[in-house]
Write a protein that holds these residues in place. Structure first.
Motif, PDB file in Angstrom:
ATOM      1  N   LEU A   3       0.831  -1.204   0.000  1.00 20.99           N
ATOM      2  CA  LEU A   3       0.000   0.000   0.000  1.00 20.99           C
ATOM      3  C   LEU A   3       0.870   1.261   0.000  1.00 20.99           C
ATOM      4  O   LEU A   3       0.511   2.262  -0.613  1.00 20.99           O
ATOM      5  CB  LEU A   3      -0.945   0.004   1.207  1.00 20.99           C
ATOM      6  CG  LEU A   3      -2.069  -1.031   1.166  1.00 20.99           C
ATOM      7  CD1 LEU A   3      -2.826  -1.052   2.485  1.00 20.99           C
ATOM      8  CD2 LEU A   3      -3.013  -0.767   0.004  1.00 20.99           C
ATOM      9  N   ARG A   4       2.007   1.200   0.668  1.00 20.65           N
ATOM     10  CA  ARG A   4       2.932   2.335   0.679  1.00 20.65           C
ATOM     11  C   ARG A   4       3.457   2.598  -0.739  1.00 20.65           C
ATOM     12  O   ARG A   4       3.561   3.737  -1.170  1.00 20.65           O
ATOM     13  CB  ARG A   4       4.089   2.052   1.631  1.00 20.65           C
ATOM     14  CG  ARG A   4       5.010   3.237   1.864  1.00 20.65           C
ATOM     15  CD  ARG A   4       6.068   2.940   2.910  1.00 20.65           C
ATOM     16  NE  ARG A   4       5.450   2.839   4.240  1.00 20.65           N
ATOM     17  CZ  ARG A   4       5.605   1.817   5.078  1.00 20.65           C
ATOM     18  NH1 ARG A   4       6.347   0.786   4.750  1.00 20.65           N
ATOM     19  NH2 ARG A   4       5.023   1.819   6.255  1.00 20.65           N
ATOM     20  N   GLU A   5       3.754   1.527  -1.465  1.00 26.31           N
ATOM     21  CA  GLU A   5       4.308   1.645  -2.821  1.00 26.31           C
ATOM     22  C   GLU A   5       3.259   2.017  -3.859  1.00 26.31           C
ATOM     23  O   GLU A   5       3.516   2.813  -4.753  1.00 26.31           O
ATOM     24  CB  GLU A   5       4.940   0.312  -3.253  1.00 26.31           C
ATOM     25  CG  GLU A   5       6.187  -0.057  -2.508  1.00 26.31           C
ATOM     26  CD  GLU A   5       6.643  -1.475  -2.829  1.00 26.31           C
ATOM     27  OE1 GLU A   5       6.098  -2.103  -3.762  1.00 26.31           O
ATOM     28  OE2 GLU A   5       7.557  -1.961  -2.135  1.00 26.31           O
ATOM     29  N   ARG A   6       2.077   1.425  -3.750  1.00 22.17           N
ATOM     30  CA  ARG A   6       1.085   1.558  -4.823  1.00 22.17           C
ATOM     31  C   ARG A   6      -0.123   2.417  -4.493  1.00 22.17           C
ATOM     32  O   ARG A   6      -0.943   2.676  -5.366  1.00 22.17           O
ATOM     33  CB  ARG A   6       0.610   0.175  -5.256  1.00 22.17           C
ATOM     34  CG  ARG A   6       1.762  -0.677  -5.755  1.00 22.17           C
ATOM     35  CD  ARG A   6       1.275  -1.747  -6.639  1.00 22.17           C
ATOM     36  NE  ARG A   6       2.357  -2.637  -7.018  1.00 22.17           N
ATOM     37  CZ  ARG A   6       2.223  -3.616  -7.869  1.00 22.17           C
ATOM     38  NH1 ARG A   6       1.060  -3.841  -8.439  1.00 22.17           N
ATOM     39  NH2 ARG A   6       3.246  -4.385  -8.164  1.00 22.17           N
ATOM     40  N   GLY A   7      -0.279   2.806  -3.256  1.00 23.38           N
ATOM     41  CA  GLY A   7      -1.441   3.622  -2.891  1.00 23.38           C
ATOM     42  C   GLY A   7      -2.664   2.767  -2.621  1.00 23.38           C
ATOM     43  O   GLY A   7      -2.574   1.770  -1.922  1.00 23.38           O
ATOM     44  N   GLU A   8      -3.777   3.122  -3.189  1.00 22.35           N
ATOM     45  CA  GLU A   8      -5.048   2.447  -2.925  1.00 22.35           C
ATOM     46  C   GLU A   8      -5.186   1.176  -3.760  1.00 22.35           C
ATOM     47  O   GLU A   8      -4.953   1.192  -4.959  1.00 22.35           O
ATOM     48  CB  GLU A   8      -6.204   3.385  -3.247  1.00 22.35           C
ATOM     49  CG  GLU A   8      -6.185   4.655  -2.422  1.00 22.35           C
ATOM     50  CD  GLU A   8      -7.156   5.695  -2.919  1.00 22.35           C
ATOM     51  OE1 GLU A   8      -7.945   5.413  -3.845  1.00 22.35           O
ATOM     52  OE2 GLU A   8      -7.128   6.816  -2.386  1.00 22.35           O
ATOM     53  N   GLU A  32      -7.257   2.278   6.275  1.00 15.58           N
ATOM     54  CA  GLU A  32      -8.662   2.665   6.191  1.00 15.58           C
ATOM     55  C   GLU A  32      -9.169   2.267   4.816  1.00 15.58           C
ATOM     56  O   GLU A  32      -8.375   2.050   3.898  1.00 15.58           O
ATOM     57  CB  GLU A  32      -8.842   4.160   6.429  1.00 15.58           C
ATOM     58  CG  GLU A  32      -8.136   5.048   5.429  1.00 15.58           C
ATOM     59  CD  GLU A  32      -8.202   6.523   5.793  1.00 15.58           C
ATOM     60  OE1 GLU A  32      -8.899   6.881   6.755  1.00 15.58           O
ATOM     61  OE2 GLU A  32      -7.545   7.309   5.106  1.00 15.58           O
ATOM     62  N   TYR A  33     -10.473   2.157   4.701  1.00 18.27           N
ATOM     63  CA  TYR A  33     -11.022   1.799   3.403  1.00 18.27           C
ATOM     64  C   TYR A  33     -11.868   2.927   2.853  1.00 18.27           C
ATOM     65  O   TYR A  33     -12.435   3.725   3.593  1.00 18.27           O
ATOM     66  CB  TYR A  33     -11.789   0.478   3.437  1.00 18.27           C
ATOM     67  CG  TYR A  33     -13.011   0.462   4.314  1.00 18.27           C
ATOM     68  CD1 TYR A  33     -14.248   0.842   3.815  1.00 18.27           C
ATOM     69  CD2 TYR A  33     -12.931   0.034   5.632  1.00 18.27           C
ATOM     70  CE1 TYR A  33     -15.370   0.809   4.619  1.00 18.27           C
ATOM     71  CE2 TYR A  33     -14.054   0.000   6.439  1.00 18.27           C
ATOM     72  CZ  TYR A  33     -15.273   0.389   5.926  1.00 18.27           C
ATOM     73  OH  TYR A  33     -16.377   0.363   6.721  1.00 18.27           O
ATOM     74  N   ARG A  40      -6.211   1.857   1.881  1.00 17.47           N
ATOM     75  CA  ARG A  40      -5.002   2.684   1.843  1.00 17.47           C
ATOM     76  C   ARG A  40      -4.476   2.838   3.260  1.00 17.47           C
ATOM     77  O   ARG A  40      -5.192   2.620   4.226  1.00 17.47           O
ATOM     78  CB  ARG A  40      -5.304   4.048   1.247  1.00 17.47           C
ATOM     79  CG  ARG A  40      -6.158   4.948   2.114  1.00 17.47           C
ATOM     80  CD  ARG A  40      -6.326   6.297   1.509  1.00 17.47           C
ATOM     81  NE  ARG A  40      -7.208   7.127   2.352  1.00 17.47           N
ATOM     82  CZ  ARG A  40      -7.735   8.250   1.968  1.00 17.47           C
ATOM     83  NH1 ARG A  40      -7.517   8.722   0.758  1.00 17.47           N
ATOM     84  NH2 ARG A  40      -8.501   8.943   2.786  1.00 17.47           N
ATOM     85  N   LEU A  41      -3.216   3.223   3.336  1.00 15.36           N
ATOM     86  CA  LEU A  41      -2.624   3.494   4.647  1.00 15.36           C
ATOM     87  C   LEU A  41      -3.287   4.723   5.236  1.00 15.36           C
ATOM     88  O   LEU A  41      -3.578   5.691   4.509  1.00 15.36           O
ATOM     89  CB  LEU A  41      -1.123   3.724   4.528  1.00 15.36           C
ATOM     90  CG  LEU A  41      -0.288   2.499   4.163  1.00 15.36           C
ATOM     91  CD1 LEU A  41       1.172   2.908   4.021  1.00 15.36           C
ATOM     92  CD2 LEU A  41      -0.421   1.416   5.204  1.00 15.36           C
TER      93      LEU A  41
END
Length: 72
Positions: A16-21, A52-53, A68-69
């Protein structure tokens, strides 16, 4: 959280850090694990305040939800 869940949680966080949502399905496909495993770990991470979603569900399994983070 057990060792295997913690390891999967770290992989999910990094992804998630690398790709986002991403959806749970996308995460499962990228990591080569079962979607149910991803969903269980995401639920734990959500309770811990890490992720969180975004999105909504239509009922049943028809959800259009991306994870996503969580920014603190």
């Amino acid at each position: 959280m057990g060792d295997s869940s913690r390891g999967l949680a770290e992989l999910i966080i990094n992804l998630l850090r690398e790709r986002g949502e991403l959806t749970s399905k996308e995460i499962a496909e990228i990591l080569g694990v079962k979607r149910s495993s991803v969903t269980a770990v995401l639920a734990l991470l959500r309770r811990e305040g890490v992720v969180e979603y975004l999105g909504f569900c239509f009922g049943g399994n028809r959800c259009n939800t991306k994870w996503r983070l969580k920014m603190n």
